[in-house]
Design a protein around this motif. Structure first.
Motif, short mmCIF file in Angstrom:
data_model
loop_
_atom_site.label_atom_id
_atom_site.label_comp_id
_atom_site.label_asym_id
_atom_site.label_seq_id
_atom_site.Cartn_x
_atom_site.Cartn_y
_atom_site.Cartn_z
N SER A 10 -16.14 29.51 38.47
CA SER A 10 -17.00 28.35 38.65
C SER A 10 -18.45 28.70 38.98
O SER A 10 -19.34 27.86 38.86
N THR A 11 -18.69 29.96 39.41
CA THR A 11 -20.05 30.40 39.73
C THR A 11 -20.38 31.63 38.90
O THR A 11 -19.69 31.92 37.91
N SER A 12 -21.40 32.37 39.30
CA SER A 12 -21.75 33.58 38.57
C SER A 12 -20.74 34.70 38.80
O SER A 12 -20.75 35.72 38.10
N VAL A 13 -19.86 34.53 39.78
CA VAL A 13 -18.81 35.53 40.06
C VAL A 13 -17.60 35.26 39.17
O VAL A 13 -17.16 34.12 39.04
N CYS A 14 -17.09 36.31 38.57
CA CYS A 14 -15.88 36.21 37.75
C CYS A 14 -14.76 36.95 38.47
O CYS A 14 -14.91 38.13 38.81
N SER A 15 -13.64 36.26 38.73
CA SER A 15 -12.57 36.93 39.47
C SER A 15 -11.19 36.47 39.03
O SER A 15 -11.00 35.34 38.57
N VAL A 16 -10.23 37.38 39.19
CA VAL A 16 -8.83 37.15 38.84
C VAL A 16 -7.98 37.77 39.94
O VAL A 16 -8.33 38.80 40.51
N LEU A 18 -3.59 38.20 41.25
CA LEU A 18 -2.17 37.91 41.21
C LEU A 18 -1.70 37.67 42.63
O LEU A 18 -2.04 38.44 43.54
N SER A 19 -0.95 36.61 42.85
CA SER A 19 -0.47 36.33 44.20
C SER A 19 1.00 35.97 44.21
O SER A 19 1.54 35.43 43.24
N GLU A 20 1.64 36.30 45.33
CA GLU A 20 3.02 35.92 45.59
C GLU A 20 3.03 35.25 46.95
O GLU A 20 2.85 35.91 47.98
N GLY A 21 3.18 33.92 46.96
CA GLY A 21 2.96 33.19 48.19
C GLY A 21 1.50 33.33 48.58
O GLY A 21 0.60 33.13 47.77
N GLU A 22 1.23 33.74 49.83
CA GLU A 22 -0.15 33.96 50.27
C GLU A 22 -0.57 35.42 50.11
O GLU A 22 -1.71 35.77 50.40
N LYS A 23 0.33 36.25 49.65
CA LYS A 23 0.04 37.68 49.51
C LYS A 23 -0.60 37.97 48.16
O LYS A 23 -0.10 37.57 47.11
N VAL A 24 -1.75 38.65 48.18
CA VAL A 24 -2.45 39.02 46.96
C VAL A 24 -1.96 40.39 46.51
O VAL A 24 -2.06 41.38 47.24
N ILE A 25 -1.42 40.45 45.29
CA ILE A 25 -0.84 41.67 44.74
C ILE A 25 -1.89 42.49 43.99
O ILE A 25 -1.86 43.72 43.99
N PHE A 26 -2.81 41.78 43.34
CA PHE A 26 -3.83 42.43 42.49
C PHE A 26 -5.06 41.53 42.48
O PHE A 26 -4.93 40.30 42.46
N GLU A 27 -6.24 42.13 42.51
CA GLU A 27 -7.46 41.33 42.38
C GLU A 27 -8.55 42.14 41.70
O GLU A 27 -8.61 43.37 41.83
N LYS A 28 -9.40 41.45 40.98
CA LYS A 28 -10.54 42.07 40.31
C LYS A 28 -11.66 41.04 40.30
O LYS A 28 -11.44 39.87 40.00
N ALA A 29 -12.88 41.48 40.62
CA ALA A 29 -14.00 40.55 40.67
C ALA A 29 -15.28 41.26 40.29
O ALA A 29 -15.46 42.45 40.59
N SER A 30 -16.17 40.54 39.65
CA SER A 30 -17.51 41.04 39.33
C SER A 30 -18.54 40.11 39.94
O SER A 30 -18.49 38.90 39.74
N PHE A 31 -19.48 40.69 40.69
CA PHE A 31 -20.56 39.93 41.33
C PHE A 31 -21.89 40.17 40.64
O PHE A 31 -22.94 39.85 41.18
N GLU A 32 -21.85 40.72 39.44
CA GLU A 32 -23.06 41.17 38.77
C GLU A 32 -23.66 40.15 37.82
O GLU A 32 -24.48 40.48 36.97
N GLY A 33 -23.29 38.88 37.97
CA GLY A 33 -23.89 37.85 37.14
C GLY A 33 -22.91 37.22 36.19
O GLY A 33 -21.78 37.69 36.05
N PRO A 34 -23.35 36.14 35.53
CA PRO A 34 -22.44 35.40 34.65
C PRO A 34 -22.09 36.18 33.38
O PRO A 34 -22.83 36.16 32.40
N SER A 35 -20.98 36.89 33.42
CA SER A 35 -20.50 37.64 32.25
C SER A 35 -19.03 37.31 32.02
O SER A 35 -18.25 38.17 31.61
N HIS A 36 -18.68 36.05 32.27
CA HIS A 36 -17.28 35.63 32.21
C HIS A 36 -16.66 35.84 30.83
O HIS A 36 -15.51 36.25 30.73
N ALA A 37 -17.42 35.53 29.79
CA ALA A 37 -16.88 35.64 28.44
C ALA A 37 -16.45 37.07 28.13
O ALA A 37 -15.46 37.30 27.42
N ALA A 38 -17.19 38.05 28.65
CA ALA A 38 -16.87 39.45 28.39
C ALA A 38 -15.81 40.00 29.34
O ALA A 38 -14.98 40.82 28.94
N LEU A 39 -15.81 39.54 30.58
CA LEU A 39 -14.97 40.16 31.59
C LEU A 39 -13.63 39.48 31.82
O LEU A 39 -12.65 40.15 32.16
#
Length: 232
Positions: A10-16, A18-39
């Motif tokens: 929803s913002t310039s940050v792109c993130s994904v 994986l969660s199981e309940g409240e536990k995050v299994i995997f995460e990836k995020a870019s704070f380098e600007g709006p590059s959602h289409a590529a990332l």
């Protein structure tokens, strides 16, 4: 517990994440600007590989549903819907400001105050909603033009915590001693875990075919008192 792929664009940050309940299994995020289409596709592929490595199948996909960047929301929704159609699993929409509020309330931990989530729009414009300490909205999402009076009614009654990428630019105009600003709060997929898990358990799913992000366009300005009284 449900195994969910969370997508936040929803913002310039792109993130994904994986969660199981409240536990995050995997995460990836870019704070380098709006590059959602590529990332975003790359991050999703990495998340799916992680799920496969753990021998897990997705139970649902959750996506930030807005408000926020028109382009970012469209990209996130398109990818989420494609995954849901492809895997035959349900879609969960999570309000972007709910993600911000849940994050800030957990971090701040103070119950005797209100929490105002703000997303930057342009100039002195923000998308905002106000929550109590239990993450319940006490003022619905609105497009606001911020001046000293915009949130005065709430600040006169007690402390209000402002956060999100729209809050920083408001520090110079919201000068009440009851105003607190919490820095570095942004909507992230990893912070969706508790919200998406709860939505799954409650069966709160979107219609995959007809789901559209929440685009908020109209802005509401506070009329200065001298203009109301006809003074100059």
């Amino acid at each position: 517990m449900a195994f969910i792929l969370n997508i936040e664009t929803s913002t310039s940050v792109c993130s994904v994440a994986l969660s199981e309940g409240e536990k995050v299994i995997f995460e990836k995020a870019s704070f380098e600007g709006p590059s959602h289409a590529a990332l975003l596709g790359v991050y999703v592929e990495e998340a799916l590989k992680e799920a496969k490595a753990k021998g897990r199948k997705l139970d649902a996909v959750a996506v930030s549903s807005g408000p926020g960047s028109y382009t970012g929301l469209r990209i996130g929704a398109s990818v989420a819907k494609g995954l849901c159609f492809g895997f035959g699993i349900p879609l969960i929409g999570i309000h972007t400001l709910d993600i911000l509020a849940d994050t800030a309330i957990r971090r701040q931990g103070e119950r005797d105050m209100l929490y105002c989530a703000m997303l930057d729009a342009r100039r002195m414009e923000v998308y905002a909603a106000i929550y109590d300490a239990d993450s319940r909205q006490v003022r619905a999402t609105s497009a606001d033009i911020v001046d000293a009076d915009t949130y005065a009614a709430y600040l006169e009654k007690g402390k209000v915590c402002f956060f999100g990428d729209g809050a920083a630019k408001c520090k110079s105009v919201i000068t009440s001693p009851n105003a607190l600003f919490l820095d570095d709060v942004c909507p992230l997929a990893a912070n969706m875990a508790s919200l998406s898990g709860r939505a799954f358990e409650e069966g709160k799913f979107e219609d995959v075919a007809y789901f559209e992000p929440f685009y908020l366009k109209e802005f509401h300005a506070t009329i200065a008192k001298n203009k109301v009284l006809g003074n100059r």
